[in-house]
Design an enzyme around this catalytic site. Sequence first.
Site, PDB file in Angstrom:
ATOM      1  N   LYS A 103      15.967  62.794  82.676  1.00 16.63           N
ATOM      2  CA  LYS A 103      16.294  61.883  83.770  1.00 16.63           C
ATOM      3  C   LYS A 103      16.674  60.492  83.281  1.00 16.63           C
ATOM      4  O   LYS A 103      17.660  59.913  83.748  1.00 16.63           O
ATOM      5  CB  LYS A 103      15.090  61.780  84.722  1.00 16.63           C
ATOM      6  CG  LYS A 103      15.398  61.079  86.033  1.00 16.63           C
ATOM      7  CD  LYS A 103      16.245  61.963  86.925  1.00 16.63           C
ATOM      8  CE  LYS A 103      16.372  61.420  88.327  1.00 16.63           C
ATOM      9  NZ  LYS A 103      17.034  62.373  89.238  1.00 16.63           N
ATOM     10  N   CYS A 116       0.573  70.800  65.141  1.00 17.49           N
ATOM     11  CA  CYS A 116      -0.557  71.453  65.802  1.00 17.49           C
ATOM     12  C   CYS A 116      -0.450  72.978  65.692  1.00 17.49           C
ATOM     13  O   CYS A 116      -0.590  73.527  64.602  1.00 17.49           O
ATOM     14  CB  CYS A 116      -0.649  70.977  67.254  1.00 17.49           C
ATOM     15  SG  CYS A 116      -2.194  71.419  68.070  1.00 17.49           S
ATOM     16  N   TYR A 117      -0.174  73.703  66.774  1.00 27.01           N
ATOM     17  CA  TYR A 117      -0.010  75.152  66.669  1.00 27.01           C
ATOM     18  C   TYR A 117       1.123  75.495  65.704  1.00 27.01           C
ATOM     19  O   TYR A 117       1.039  76.473  64.951  1.00 27.01           O
ATOM     20  CB  TYR A 117       0.269  75.753  68.049  1.00 27.01           C
ATOM     21  CG  TYR A 117       0.326  77.266  68.057  1.00 27.01           C
ATOM     22  CD1 TYR A 117      -0.837  78.018  68.206  1.00 27.01           C
ATOM     23  CD2 TYR A 117       1.537  77.942  67.909  1.00 27.01           C
ATOM     24  CE1 TYR A 117      -0.797  79.406  68.204  1.00 27.01           C
ATOM     25  CE2 TYR A 117       1.586  79.330  67.898  1.00 27.01           C
ATOM     26  CZ  TYR A 117       0.420  80.058  68.056  1.00 27.01           C
ATOM     27  OH  TYR A 117       0.459  81.436  68.036  1.00 27.01           O
ATOM     28  N   GLU A 137       4.581  63.010  67.944  1.00 26.49           N
ATOM     29  CA  GLU A 137       5.464  62.713  69.073  1.00 26.49           C
ATOM     30  C   GLU A 137       4.828  61.844  70.137  1.00 26.49           C
ATOM     31  O   GLU A 137       5.531  61.262  70.975  1.00 26.49           O
ATOM     32  CB  GLU A 137       5.978  64.021  69.698  1.00 26.49           C
ATOM     33  CG  GLU A 137       4.958  64.804  70.506  1.00 26.49           C
ATOM     34  CD  GLU A 137       4.137  65.769  69.669  1.00 26.49           C
ATOM     35  OE1 GLU A 137       3.634  66.754  70.242  1.00 26.49           O
ATOM     36  OE2 GLU A 137       3.980  65.543  68.448  1.00 26.49           O
ATOM     37  N   GLY A 192       0.700  74.135  70.979  1.00 29.21           N
ATOM     38  CA  GLY A 192       0.472  75.143  72.003  1.00 29.21           C
ATOM     39  C   GLY A 192      -1.010  75.333  72.231  1.00 29.21           C
ATOM     40  O   GLY A 192      -1.833  74.976  71.376  1.00 29.21           O
ATOM     41  N   HIS A 231      -0.242  65.077  66.312  1.00 30.11           N
ATOM     42  CA  HIS A 231       0.981  65.018  67.118  1.00 30.11           C
ATOM     43  C   HIS A 231       1.734  63.705  66.875  1.00 30.11           C
ATOM     44  O   HIS A 231       1.436  62.681  67.494  1.00 30.11           O
ATOM     45  CB  HIS A 231       0.631  65.115  68.612  1.00 30.11           C
ATOM     46  CG  HIS A 231       0.116  66.447  69.032  1.00 30.11           C
ATOM     47  ND1 HIS A 231       0.931  67.467  69.454  1.00 30.11           N
ATOM     48  CD2 HIS A 231      -1.156  66.931  69.081  1.00 30.11           C
ATOM     49  CE1 HIS A 231       0.193  68.527  69.752  1.00 30.11           C
ATOM     50  NE2 HIS A 231      -1.079  68.232  69.536  1.00 30.11           N
ATOM     51  N   ASP A 272      21.611  61.941  90.117  1.00 27.43           N
ATOM     52  CA  ASP A 272      22.201  63.058  89.381  1.00 27.43           C
ATOM     53  C   ASP A 272      23.612  63.384  89.864  1.00 27.43           C
ATOM     54  O   ASP A 272      24.540  63.506  89.070  1.00 27.43           O
ATOM     55  CB  ASP A 272      21.308  64.294  89.489  1.00 27.43           C
ATOM     56  CG  ASP A 272      19.905  64.036  88.956  1.00 27.43           C
ATOM     57  OD1 ASP A 272      19.768  63.155  88.083  1.00 27.43           O
ATOM     58  OD2 ASP A 272      18.965  64.696  89.410  1.00 27.43           O
TER      59      ASP A 272
END
Length: 526
Positions: free
Chosen positions: A371, A83-84, A172, A56, A170, A228
């Site tokens: 998506k 991180c945060y 990710e 964050g 991070h 979709d």
Amino acid sequence: MAASQKVLVLDFGAQYGQLIARRVRDLHVYSEIVAGDSPAADIEAMEPSALILSGGPASVYAEDAPEIDPAIFELGVPVLGFCYGHQIMASTLGGQVAHVEVGEYGPASIERERESRLLNATPLKQTVWMSHRDAVSSAPAGFTVTSSTEACPVASMEDHQRRLYSTQFHPEVRHTECGEQILSNFLFDICGLEPSWTMESIVEAKVAEIRERVGDARVILALSGGVDSSVVAALCARAIGPRLTCVFINHGLLRKNEPEQVEEIFSSQFDVDFVHVHAEERYAALLAGVVDPEEKRRIIGTQFWEEFFAVAQRTGGVRFLAQGTIYPDIIESGARKTGGRAATIKSHHNLIPFPEGVSFDLIEPLDHFFKDEVRELGLQLGLPGHIVYRQPFPGPGLAIRIIGAVDAEKLAILKDADAIVREELDAYNERLFRQTGERNSAHSCWQYFAVLPDIRSVGVMGDERTYGRPVILRAVESTDAMTADWARLPYDVLAHISSRIVAEVGGVNRVAYDITSKPPATIEWE
């Protein structure tokens, strides 16, 4: 989505919040995003298998800094913070966080300790991705520091007994070279989860869920032919068959051959009640002479619902309205589903102008899918590639790619020109896919189309002067449409597209290429 294994991502405003959930799903474990300040009781009610605390932008000491319920660390569920999330874990449990003189932004080199469950099977020195000016200076009691950098004394820490782990970096993001291994260590070695969340299991679960909810009732769906709504239609078709009514409203503003493709797929490949509403003439009359793009949108949207509800009212026994809402729609509208909290539906759903006395229960089977996961579902359900990989297309269709008033001549020109653009850039993307093995590689075109401006220009064709229309080519690279850069197409590709359009589309004597990024421009012209 009912899942026996569920990882909750507590979001503290991270730019990578969605990415964390995606990386967990890439490892075939189901994940959801919830608000970082969710009460521990709400989190416990969702029965998570593990928790991940996101990064964050705030400092943990800022007056308005996001807070965490300390009881979350007492739930007995494994927790991983980034991180945060790393800093708030430390500060909440008695550690110290300090503002460092030199921040770390981008790649950094960490040195790890030999004993670390989280960093197991990764090098003792490795590159990670940092983004911070605050850092944990002292780990809480019970924690072991497992890595550091020159500027960050506690780059990672862990408490095995309480199953609490965190990193300043991070894992990710792809720039952290061993990020996937670190996530894998947490999910499988520490939490003991199984990689069981696959497309096959997802389809089975969603089909069962739809059947259970719908029972003997009927479902109606506004089918646009986009990704979709088509995947929702395929899911519902497998679940309830002909008790699904797909209403395809042809306003005459779709791309060349699209109405025929949609009808062929959903009238022959799926056992549903397919209703093709030919409203081309009604739309043409309503749009005649209309120049303002917002007025075009209003007319097209209003008429769409009039056409749709006319079919709905003729169809007996309809209780449910199915929609193709996907997970980013839910997240970006602030509708975060947490235990004990009511989920909100994104704002445009509330703008459906239901006629007096008409109401439906809402079914959104894709509301927790990203998506690319929707596309994978489509392939699993047997939808053809030209539907699954169809690029974004605005609801008002070609009406807002024709600058100025819409008429039959302009529509015919734009449909033909746009078909050439899509055919050539489809082939270009396919060549890149064969070269790179990636469907969306760095220079793939994400969206591409033709625009017809309301001007004419002088040209020379066959030794004669012409006064024809220009066509503008728009092609961008993007991942989410929030930002986009114009595609650096090879000159030979641009030249071939231009030559084909001028040679094959009557009334066109010039092709221009839009090289403006978003921002400052938008992807669409109107």
